[in-house]
Design an enzyme around this catalytic site. Structure first.
Site, PDB file in Angstrom:
ATOM      1  N   TRP A 139       0.918  -1.253   0.073  1.00  0.00           N
ATOM      2  CA  TRP A 139      -0.047  -0.027   0.096  1.00  0.00           C
ATOM      3  C   TRP A 139       0.704   1.334  -0.170  1.00  0.00           C
ATOM      4  CZ3 TRP A 139       1.979   2.317   3.903  1.00  0.00           C
ATOM      5  CH2 TRP A 139       2.669   1.476   5.218  1.00  0.00           C
ATOM      6  N   ASN A 140       2.124   1.100   0.204  1.00  0.00           N
ATOM      7  CA  ASN A 140       2.963   2.386   0.655  1.00  0.00           C
ATOM      8  C   ASN A 140       3.137   3.260  -0.575  1.00  0.00           C
ATOM      9  OD1 ASN A 140       4.793   0.597  -0.439  1.00  0.00           O
ATOM     10  ND2 ASN A 140       6.447   1.435   1.036  1.00  0.00           N
ATOM     11  N   LYS A 163      -2.910  -8.338  -7.634  1.00  0.00           N
ATOM     12  CA  LYS A 163      -3.805  -8.431  -6.064  1.00  0.00           C
ATOM     13  C   LYS A 163      -3.076  -7.279  -5.462  1.00  0.00           C
ATOM     14  CE  LYS A 163      -3.901  -9.369  -2.309  1.00  0.00           C
ATOM     15  NZ  LYS A 163      -3.903  -8.369  -1.445  1.00  0.00           N
ATOM     16  N   GLY A 213       6.626  -6.367  -0.934  1.00  0.00           N
ATOM     17  CA  GLY A 213       5.966  -6.387   0.449  1.00  0.00           C
ATOM     18  C   GLY A 213       6.800  -6.648   1.381  1.00  0.00           C
ATOM     19  N   SER A 214       6.548  -7.118   2.536  1.00  0.00           N
ATOM     20  CA  SER A 214       7.215  -7.313   3.886  1.00  0.00           C
ATOM     21  C   SER A 214       7.919  -8.738   3.895  1.00  0.00           C
ATOM     22  CB  SER A 214       6.327  -7.573   5.192  1.00  0.00           C
ATOM     23  OG  SER A 214       5.480  -8.403   4.851  1.00  0.00           O
ATOM     24  N   GLU A 235      10.600  -8.153  -3.625  1.00  0.00           N
ATOM     25  CA  GLU A 235      11.161  -6.972  -3.405  1.00  0.00           C
ATOM     26  C   GLU A 235      10.720  -6.819  -1.830  1.00  0.00           C
ATOM     27  OE1 GLU A 235      13.498  -5.225  -5.062  1.00  0.00           O
ATOM     28  OE2 GLU A 235      12.992  -5.613  -7.095  1.00  0.00           O
ATOM     29  N   LEU A 236      11.477  -6.989  -0.972  1.00  0.00           N
ATOM     30  CA  LEU A 236      10.858  -7.078   0.596  1.00  0.00           C
ATOM     31  C   LEU A 236      11.475  -5.882   1.332  1.00  0.00           C
ATOM     32  CD1 LEU A 236      11.684 -11.019   0.802  1.00  0.00           C
ATOM     33  CD2 LEU A 236       9.670  -9.865  -0.179  1.00  0.00           C
ATOM     34  N   CYS A 269      10.308   1.794   1.678  1.00  0.00           N
ATOM     35  CA  CYS A 269      11.216   0.636   2.126  1.00  0.00           C
ATOM     36  C   CYS A 269      12.628   0.922   2.163  1.00  0.00           C
ATOM     37  CB  CYS A 269      11.212  -0.479   0.997  1.00  0.00           C
ATOM     38  SG  CYS A 269      11.425   0.103  -0.770  1.00  0.00           S
TER      39      CYS A 269
HETATM   40  P1  NAD Z   1       2.798  -7.067   3.407  1.00  0.00           P
HETATM   41  O1  NAD Z   1       3.664  -8.177   3.192  1.00  0.00           O
HETATM   42  O2  NAD Z   1       1.796  -7.223   4.730  1.00  0.00           O
HETATM   43  O3  NAD Z   1       1.584  -7.058   2.116  1.00  0.00           O
HETATM   44  C1  NAD Z   1       1.844  -6.925   0.717  1.00  0.00           C
HETATM   45  C2  NAD Z   1       0.858  -7.581  -0.052  1.00  0.00           C
HETATM   46  O4  NAD Z   1       0.878  -9.179   0.011  1.00  0.00           O
HETATM   47  C3  NAD Z   1      -0.641  -7.367   0.043  1.00  0.00           C
HETATM   48  O5  NAD Z   1      -1.280  -7.384  -1.043  1.00  0.00           O
HETATM   49  C4  NAD Z   1      -1.240  -8.482   0.826  1.00  0.00           C
HETATM   50  O6  NAD Z   1      -2.562  -8.716   0.869  1.00  0.00           O
HETATM   51  C5  NAD Z   1      -0.425  -9.704   0.277  1.00  0.00           C
HETATM   52  N1  NAD Z   1      -0.245 -10.884   1.281  1.00  0.00           N
HETATM   53  C6  NAD Z   1      -0.323 -10.921   2.639  1.00  0.00           C
HETATM   54  N2  NAD Z   1      -0.187 -12.327   2.892  1.00  0.00           N
HETATM   55  C7  NAD Z   1       0.038 -12.959   1.617  1.00  0.00           C
HETATM   56  C8  NAD Z   1       0.356 -14.372   1.380  1.00  0.00           C
HETATM   57  N3  NAD Z   1       0.389 -15.246   2.534  1.00  0.00           N
HETATM   58  N4  NAD Z   1       0.252 -14.770   0.298  1.00  0.00           N
HETATM   59  C9  NAD Z   1       0.209 -13.891  -0.824  1.00  0.00           C
HETATM   60  N5  NAD Z   1      -0.077 -12.482  -0.583  1.00  0.00           N
HETATM   61  C10 NAD Z   1       0.008 -12.118   0.760  1.00  0.00           C
HETATM   62  O7  NAD Z   1       3.175  -5.812   3.094  1.00  0.00           O
HETATM   63  P2  NAD Z   1       2.645  -4.055   3.310  1.00  0.00           P
HETATM   64  O8  NAD Z   1       2.377  -4.007   4.656  1.00  0.00           O
HETATM   65  O9  NAD Z   1       1.739  -3.905   2.224  1.00  0.00           O
HETATM   66  O10 NAD Z   1       4.064  -3.406   2.855  1.00  0.00           O
HETATM   67  C11 NAD Z   1       4.943  -2.879   3.451  1.00  0.00           C
HETATM   68  C12 NAD Z   1       6.093  -3.709   3.297  1.00  0.00           C
HETATM   69  O11 NAD Z   1       6.631  -3.704   1.863  1.00  0.00           O
HETATM   70  C13 NAD Z   1       7.532  -3.211   4.040  1.00  0.00           C
HETATM   71  O12 NAD Z   1       8.157  -4.298   4.513  1.00  0.00           O
HETATM   72  C14 NAD Z   1       8.214  -2.582   3.014  1.00  0.00           C
HETATM   73  O13 NAD Z   1       9.756  -2.556   3.245  1.00  0.00           O
HETATM   74  C15 NAD Z   1       7.806  -3.558   1.783  1.00  0.00           C
HETATM   75  N6  NAD Z   1       7.973  -2.795   0.533  1.00  0.00           N
HETATM   76  C16 NAD Z   1       9.326  -3.062  -0.189  1.00  0.00           C
HETATM   77  C17 NAD Z   1       9.726  -2.548  -1.284  1.00  0.00           C
HETATM   78  C18 NAD Z   1      10.927  -3.014  -2.088  1.00  0.00           C
HETATM   79  O14 NAD Z   1      11.040  -2.615  -3.136  1.00  0.00           O
HETATM   80  N7  NAD Z   1      11.924  -3.777  -1.574  1.00  0.00           N
HETATM   81  C19 NAD Z   1       8.828  -1.455  -1.671  1.00  0.00           C
HETATM   82  C20 NAD Z   1       7.821  -0.952  -1.078  1.00  0.00           C
HETATM   83  C21 NAD Z   1       7.434  -1.812   0.103  1.00  0.00           C
END
Ligand code: NAD
Length: 456
Positions: A139-140, A163, A213-214, A235-236, A269
Site C-alpha cells: 500500500w505504501n 492483487k 511487500g514485507s 522486493e522485500l 522501503c
Molecule cells: P505485506 O507483506 O503485509 O503485504 C503485501 C501484499 O501481500 C498485500 O497485497 C497482501 O494482501 C499480500 N499478502 C499478505 N499475505 C500473503 C500471502 N500469504 N500470500 C500472498 N499474498 C499475501 O506488506 P505491506 O504492509 O503491504 O507493505 C509494507 C512492506 O513492503 C514493508 O516491509 C516494505 O519495506 C515493503 N516494501 C518493499 C519494497 C521494495 O521495493 N523492496 C517497496 C515497497 C514496500
C-alpha cells in the site's frame, strides 16, 4: 476505525477502503472469492495465448498507449492515493504522474530485453513468456510498486493478475480499468482481498509471482510457490543504515537523515531506519537533525502544509509506537517528538543512544523516526550497519573514506552523499533477506521471461 474492513453478506464479502486520516469509508470492492479467482486464472491463461503470440513491438506500443490514456485520470488517481493511504497531495501527485510516464518509459525500455539474440554458430536465445504472472503489491506506493512489475511482465508476453493491497484497492481498480480500455481483454485482471486471496492466487494455476511487500509475506509466498517451483521476484523490507563520517557536511547529512526517515511518513522501503554518526561531530549533527525535524508538519492530506501524513492503519501505528517505547525503556533518549503518539499520526520523532538490543535498531520500524547512535570507530559503525538480516539500501556521508566504507556495506543499493536508487532503467535490488530476484534493467526485465536456447 483506521484499517480496511470486511463486510459479509449472504452472497459476497465486501472490502471497505478507509481514509486513515479520519476513518471515513472511501469506497468498497467485492472480495474475489474462490470461484471468481478460478475464472480469473482461466481467463488469464486463455488471453495469454494470443497476447504472447503478438510481436514484441506491438505489445510494447499497445502498453505505451494504455499508459498514455492515464493522463486524463491523473488527478483522480492522485486523490485516491491520498484518500486511501494518507499521503499528502504533492507526493500522491508525483506518484500518479510517475505512473503514467514511468509506465510508458518502462514499456519501451523493457522491450529491449526480450528481443531474440543470435549466438555464435547456429544458436539463438529467445526470451519467451512464462504464462500468467501474479503481481502482489503493498500500500505504501500503491501505483508505483504495482507498475514496476506489471509493465515488464506484460511486455514479455505474460498475462497479469494484480492483487493490490487490501488498504488501497480503489486506486488499483481505477488503474486497471483505464489500462483495460486499450489492452486486450483478459491480459490484465485484478483480484481483491487480503493475504488469504493473495495466498490462493499464489497457489493457483499461475507461473510466476512478482511480489513487493514485507519479508514475512515473502517467506510465506516462497513456501506456497515451492511445490510447482513458480518463478519469483521478491522486493522485500529493509532496515537501511546511514553512516555519517567525521568529515561529512553535517548540515547536508542531517537534512538527508530527516528527509529520508520521514519520507511518506517513514513508510518507504528504503527510508533511513538507523543513523550511526562519528562522535566527533555527533553533537552538531543531532542538533541539526532536531532543528530540521521540528519544521515538519503532521496532519491530514487535506492540509496543503502537511508533509507527514497519518500512518496507514492502527496496526502500523501500534508497531511504530511500540518501537519508540521499547527504545526509551532500554535507555534511548527522546530528543524530539512524543513518547506515546495518538492515532493516526506520529509526530516527527528523533531518538538518540539507540543500541542493537532495541527493536528500533534491529527491525524495520516504518515510521517517521530518526534513530541515531554515535560511534568511536568506523569499524564499529560498519559492523552495526551490516548486522541485519536485511540489505536493501545503505547510505554513507563523508569525504576521505566514504567510498571505502561504501565498498564494505552489505546492501543492494548504496548511496554516497545521496540517497539510493539510480536513475533511468536501473535495477531495484535488495541483498540478503531484502530481496530475491529484482526488477529494472535488462537483467531485471528478463526475470519475467523463460530463457530458451535454440540450435538451428
Ligand atoms: P505485506 O507483506 O503485509 O503485504 C503485501 C501484499 O501481500 C498485500 O497485497 C497482501 O494482501 C499480500 N499478502 C499478505 N499475505 C500473503 C500471502 N500469504 N500470500 C500472498 N499474498 C499475501 O506488506 P505491506 O504492509 O503491504 O507493505 C509494507 C512492506 O513492503 C514493508 O516491509 C516494505 O519495506 C515493503 N516494501 C518493499 C519494497 C521494495 O521495493 N523492496 C517497496 C515497497 C514496500
Amino acid at each position: 476505525m483506521t484499517q480496511s474492513s470486511i463486510e459479509q453478506t449472504a452472497q459476497e464479502q465486501t472490502l471497505n477502503s478507509i481514509d486513515p486520516s479520519n476513518g471515513e469509508i472511501v469506497g468498497s470492492v467485492t472480495i474475489t472469492n474462490e470461484s471468481a479467482l478460478k475464472a480469473i486464472v482461466e481467463r488469464a491463461a486463455k488471453a495469454q495465448l494470443s497476447w504472447g503470440q503478438r510481436p514484441l513491438h506491438e505489445r510494447s506500443s499497445l502498453i505505451q498507449q494504455a499508459y498514455a490514456a492515464l493522463e486524463d485520470a491523473e488527478e483522480s488517481l492522485s486523490l485516491l492515493i491520498s484518500r486511501e493511504m494518507g499521503k499528502d497531495t504533492r507526493r500522491a501527485g508525483y506518484e500518479a504522474s510517475g505512473t503514467l510516464h514511468g509506465g510508458r518509459y518502462l514499456a519501451a525500455e523493457s522491450a529491449k530485453a526480450f528481443a531474440s539474440q543470435r549466438l555464435a554458430g547456429n544458436s539463438e536465445i529467445q526470451y519467451r513468456p512464462l504464462g500468467t504472472v501474479a503481481v502482489i503489491s503493498p500500500w505504501n506506493y500503491p501505483l508505483a510498486m504495482a507498475n514496476n512489475l506489471i509493465v515488464p511482465a506484460l511486455v514479455a508476453g505474460n498475462s497479469v493478475i494484480l492483487k493490490p493491497s487490501e488498504e488501497t484497492p480503489l486506486v488499483a481498480d481505477l488503474l486497471v480499468s483505464i489500462l483495460n480500455e486499450t489492452l486486450p481483454s483478459g491480459v490484465l485482471q485484478i483480484a481483491h482481498g487480503g493475504g488469504e486471496v493473495g495466498e490462493a492466487l499464489v497457489k493457483s494455476d499461475i507461473n510466476m509471482v512478482a511480489f513487493t511487500g514485507s519479508l514475512q509475506t515473502g517467506r510465506n509466498i516462497m513456501a506456497s510457490a515451492a511445490p510447482q517451483l513458480k518463478r519469483l521476484v521478491m522486493e522485500l523490507g529493509g532496515n537501511d543504515p546511514m553512516i555519517v563520517l567525521d568529515d561529512a557536511d553535517v548540515f547536508a547529512a542531517a537534512q538527508f537523515a530527516v528527509a529520508s526517515s520521514f519520507e511518506n511518513a517513514g513508510q518507504m522501503c528504503t527510508s533511513t531506519e538507523r543513523v550511526y554518526v562519528d562522535e566527533k561531530i555527533a553533537e552538531q549533527f543531532e542538533q541539526a537533525v532536531v532543528n530540521i525535524a521540528s519544521q515538519y508538519k503532521t496532519g491530514s492530506w487535506r492540509d496543503s502544509q502537511v508533509n507527514i501524513g497519518p500512518l496507514v492503519n492502527a496496526k502500523q501505528h501500534a508497531k511504530v509506537v511500540s518501537h519508540i517505547q521499547d527504545a526509551l525503556e532500554k535507555g534511548a533518549t527522546l530528543l524530539f517528538g512524543e513518547n506515546k503518539p495518538l492515532l493516526p499520526f506520529i509526530q516527527p520523532t528523533v531518538i538518540s543512544n539507540i543500541n542493537p538490543t532495541m527493536k528500533i535498531e534491529n527491525e524495520e520500524t516504518f515510521g517517521p523516526v530518526v534513530a541515531i547512535d554515535r560511534f568511536g570507530s568506523v569499524e564499529d559503525a560498519i559492523n552495526r550497519a551490516n548486522d541485519s538480516i536485511y540489505g536493501l539500501g545503505a547510505v554513507v556521508f563523508g569525504e576521505r573514506d566514504a567510498k571505502k566504507v561504501a565498498q564494505r556495506l552489505q546492501a543492494g543499493m548504496i548511496g554516497i552523499n545521496q540517497g539510493v536508487g539510480a536513475g533511468g532503467d536501473a535495477p531495484w535490488v535488495g541483498a540478503k533477506q531484502s530481496g530475491f530476484g529484482y526488477h529494472g534493467s535488462i537483467e531485471g526485465h528478463r526475470q519475467f521471461a523463460q530463457v530458451t536456447v535454440i540450435n538451428h
